[in-house]
Design a protein around this motif. Structure first.
Motif, PDB file in Angstrom:
ATOM      1  N   UNK A 165       5.810  38.939  -0.904  1.00 28.65           N
ATOM      2  CA  UNK A 165       7.439  38.014  -1.147  1.00 28.65           C
ATOM      3  C   UNK A 165       7.172  37.151  -1.743  1.00 28.65           C
ATOM      4  N   UNK A 166       6.996  36.480  -1.807  1.00 34.16           N
ATOM      5  CA  UNK A 166       6.720  35.047  -1.990  1.00 34.16           C
ATOM      6  C   UNK A 166       6.849  34.883  -3.674  1.00 34.16           C
ATOM      7  N   UNK A 167       7.264  34.229  -4.528  1.00 33.81           N
ATOM      8  CA  UNK A 167       6.934  34.746  -5.796  1.00 33.81           C
ATOM      9  C   UNK A 167       6.036  33.768  -6.131  1.00 33.81           C
ATOM     10  N   UNK A 168       5.305  32.127  -4.996  1.00 36.71           N
ATOM     11  CA  UNK A 168       4.833  30.772  -5.666  1.00 36.71           C
ATOM     12  C   UNK A 168       3.306  31.737  -5.502  1.00 36.71           C
ATOM     13  N   UNK A 169       2.961  32.588  -5.331  1.00 40.33           N
ATOM     14  CA  UNK A 169       1.866  33.139  -5.190  1.00 40.33           C
ATOM     15  C   UNK A 169       1.429  34.174  -6.125  1.00 40.33           C
ATOM     16  N   UNK A 170       2.259  34.229  -7.480  1.00 39.89           N
ATOM     17  CA  UNK A 170       2.139  34.775  -8.723  1.00 39.89           C
ATOM     18  C   UNK A 170       1.947  33.871  -9.976  1.00 39.89           C
ATOM     19  N   UNK A 171       2.800  32.544  -9.308  1.00 41.02           N
ATOM     20  CA  UNK A 171       2.919  31.391 -10.888  1.00 41.02           C
ATOM     21  C   UNK A 171       2.439  30.741 -11.173  1.00 41.02           C
ATOM     22  N   UNK A 172       1.129  31.133 -11.252  1.00 39.49           N
ATOM     23  CA  UNK A 172      -0.100  31.460 -12.139  1.00 39.49           C
ATOM     24  C   UNK A 172      -0.404  32.206 -13.274  1.00 39.49           C
ATOM     25  N   UNK A 178       8.705  51.750 -16.047  1.00 39.35           N
ATOM     26  CA  UNK A 178       9.718  50.509 -17.102  1.00 39.35           C
ATOM     27  C   UNK A 178       8.757  50.177 -18.115  1.00 39.35           C
ATOM     28  N   UNK A 179       9.612  49.712 -19.129  1.00 45.50           N
ATOM     29  CA  UNK A 179       8.677  48.896 -19.973  1.00 45.50           C
ATOM     30  C   UNK A 179      10.008  47.548 -20.168  1.00 45.50           C
ATOM     31  N   UNK A 180       8.981  46.567 -20.130  1.00 43.64           N
ATOM     32  CA  UNK A 180      10.400  45.644 -19.706  1.00 43.64           C
ATOM     33  C   UNK A 180      10.715  44.886 -21.378  1.00 43.64           C
ATOM     34  N   UNK A 181      10.656  45.176 -22.083  1.00 41.38           N
ATOM     35  CA  UNK A 181      12.013  44.546 -23.058  1.00 41.38           C
ATOM     36  C   UNK A 181      12.475  43.187 -23.806  1.00 41.38           C
ATOM     37  N   UNK A 182      13.007  42.521 -22.879  1.00 43.57           N
ATOM     38  CA  UNK A 182      12.957  41.194 -22.798  1.00 43.57           C
ATOM     39  C   UNK A 182      12.519  39.993 -22.964  1.00 43.57           C
ATOM     40  N   UNK A 183      13.069  38.944 -22.606  1.00 44.00           N
ATOM     41  CA  UNK A 183      12.690  37.728 -22.531  1.00 44.00           C
ATOM     42  C   UNK A 183      12.136  37.100 -21.673  1.00 44.00           C
ATOM     43  N   UNK A 184      11.203  37.167 -20.239  1.00 42.33           N
ATOM     44  CA  UNK A 184      11.050  37.273 -19.306  1.00 42.33           C
ATOM     45  C   UNK A 184      11.424  35.947 -18.482  1.00 42.33           C
ATOM     46  N   UNK A 185      12.731  35.904 -17.754  1.00 44.33           N
ATOM     47  CA  UNK A 185      13.170  34.549 -17.285  1.00 44.33           C
ATOM     48  C   UNK A 185      12.596  33.503 -16.770  1.00 44.33           C
ATOM     49  N   UNK A 186      12.162  32.050 -16.235  1.00 40.75           N
ATOM     50  CA  UNK A 186      11.602  31.630 -15.091  1.00 40.75           C
ATOM     51  C   UNK A 186      11.209  32.201 -14.479  1.00 40.75           C
ATOM     52  N   UNK A 187       9.891  31.847 -13.742  1.00 38.67           N
ATOM     53  CA  UNK A 187      10.427  32.437 -12.448  1.00 38.67           C
ATOM     54  C   UNK A 187      10.962  31.074 -11.468  1.00 38.67           C
ATOM     55  N   UNK A 188      11.259  32.112 -10.668  1.00 39.29           N
ATOM     56  CA  UNK A 188      12.446  30.990  -9.336  1.00 39.29           C
ATOM     57  C   UNK A 188      11.434  30.352  -8.144  1.00 39.29           C
ATOM     58  N   UNK A 189      10.448  29.469  -8.524  1.00 38.80           N
ATOM     59  CA  UNK A 189       9.667  28.590  -7.943  1.00 38.80           C
ATOM     60  C   UNK A 189      10.129  28.899  -6.139  1.00 38.80           C
ATOM     61  N   UNK A 190       9.295  29.402  -5.619  1.00 43.57           N
ATOM     62  CA  UNK A 190       9.439  29.395  -3.421  1.00 43.57           C
ATOM     63  C   UNK A 190      10.750  29.912  -3.321  1.00 43.57           C
ATOM     64  N   UNK A 191      10.932  31.156  -4.112  1.00 45.09           N
ATOM     65  CA  UNK A 191      11.659  31.960  -3.510  1.00 45.09           C
ATOM     66  C   UNK A 191      11.226  33.195  -2.783  1.00 45.09           C
ATOM     67  N   UNK A 192      11.642  33.715  -1.663  1.00 49.49           N
ATOM     68  CA  UNK A 192      11.645  35.537  -1.050  1.00 49.49           C
ATOM     69  C   UNK A 192      11.816  36.067  -1.773  1.00 49.49           C
ATOM     70  N   UNK A 193      11.284  37.460  -2.691  1.00 45.48           N
ATOM     71  CA  UNK A 193      11.836  38.631  -2.923  1.00 45.48           C
ATOM     72  C   UNK A 193      12.462  39.338  -2.402  1.00 45.48           C
ATOM     73  N   UNK A 194      12.378  39.604  -0.720  1.00 42.66           N
ATOM     74  CA  UNK A 194      12.038  40.388   0.053  1.00 42.66           C
ATOM     75  C   UNK A 194      11.896  40.437   1.534  1.00 42.66           C
ATOM     76  N   UNK A 195      12.334  41.242   2.086  1.00 42.84           N
ATOM     77  CA  UNK A 195      11.624  40.775   3.490  1.00 42.84           C
ATOM     78  C   UNK A 195      11.039  42.418   3.866  1.00 42.84           C
ATOM     79  N   UNK A 196       9.753  42.222   4.536  1.00 45.23           N
ATOM     80  CA  UNK A 196       9.411  44.209   4.734  1.00 45.23           C
ATOM     81  C   UNK A 196       9.010  44.257   5.885  1.00 45.23           C
TER      82      UNK A 196
END
Length: 216
Positions: A103-110, A189-207
């Motif tokens: 759930x941590x966004x930082x896992x995917x930053x690179x 789903x296919x993304x048709x927009x422009x990616x927004x900056x990844x929010x660092x240090x965020x938790x997307x969900x609680x499993x």
């Protein structure tokens, strides 16, 4: 009682199980996404990747296998070790398996924005507000023209139509959504927009886990 997510994977080996049917559909959709992906290096991320049953068998036999850099994030070290071993046996050095909180966004930053984002086995195990938040984050995780493949059961109350609406609100167009009659819910789903900056240090969900969700 805490669910044993390692033992849970045994249903993948039962041909008539819902999990077996689901993974077959997910693999079909992953294969199609790789077939349609642009030439050149490809980035793939998988949240709550388990033992890697969704992605690794597809990559093993796909012409684009050597183009892919993938990160699979899984909390249970036993499952992660199975995935790591499967990737090694398939000769996929570009597949990295990380033990940790998916759930941590930082896992995917690179590795974002990625061409393929797998959110399988997540939406049935988290509260609705966290599903909405995760869909919002997908607009940062996914590259323009990239694909998100996700799963959610079709039992009542069936949230799949609402989830599709949330994806639409974030700039995604539907590619395929399995019907309630299929017994398993797989969405693409296919993304048709422009990616927004990844929010660092965020938790997307609680499993939380499906069992605990249905007890409240």
């Amino acid at each position: 009682m805490t669910k044993d997510w390692y033992a849970w994977h045994a249903d993948y080996d039962q041909p008539d199980s819902a999990l077996s049917r689901r993974v077959a559909e997910v693999r079909h959709r992953i294969r199609a996404a790789l077939d349609a992906a642009p030439a050149g290096p490809l980035r793939v991320i998988s949240l709550c990747a388990g033992q890697g049953h969704d992605l690794i068998p597809v990559l093993a036999g796909h012409p684009r296998r050597d183009d892919v850099t993938a990160r699979l994030v899984e909390q249970d070290p036993r499952n992660a070790e199975v995935a790591r071993r499967a990737a090694a046996e398939a000769g996929l050095p570009g597949v990295e398996v990380v033990v940790g909180d998916a759930a941590l966004t930082d896992r995917y930053a690179d590795l974002v924005p990625a061409h393929l984002v797998l959110v399988c086995g997540v939406f049935g195990n988290i509260v609705d507000a966290d599903i909405r938040a995760t869909v919002r984050h997908c607009a940062a995780l996914c590259a323009t023209g990239g694909t998100v493949c996700w799963t959610r059961h079709r039992r009542e109350p069936d949230l799949v139509p609402t989830i599709c609406g949330w994806f639409a609100a974030e700039g995604f167009e539907p590619v395929a959504v399995s019907s309630p009659a299929a017994g398993v819910g797989v969405g693409v789903h296919r993304f048709t927009g422009t990616p927004r900056p990844l929010q660092t240090g965020a938790t997307m969900f609680q499993f939380v886990g499906y069992d605990d969700l249905t007890q409240h």
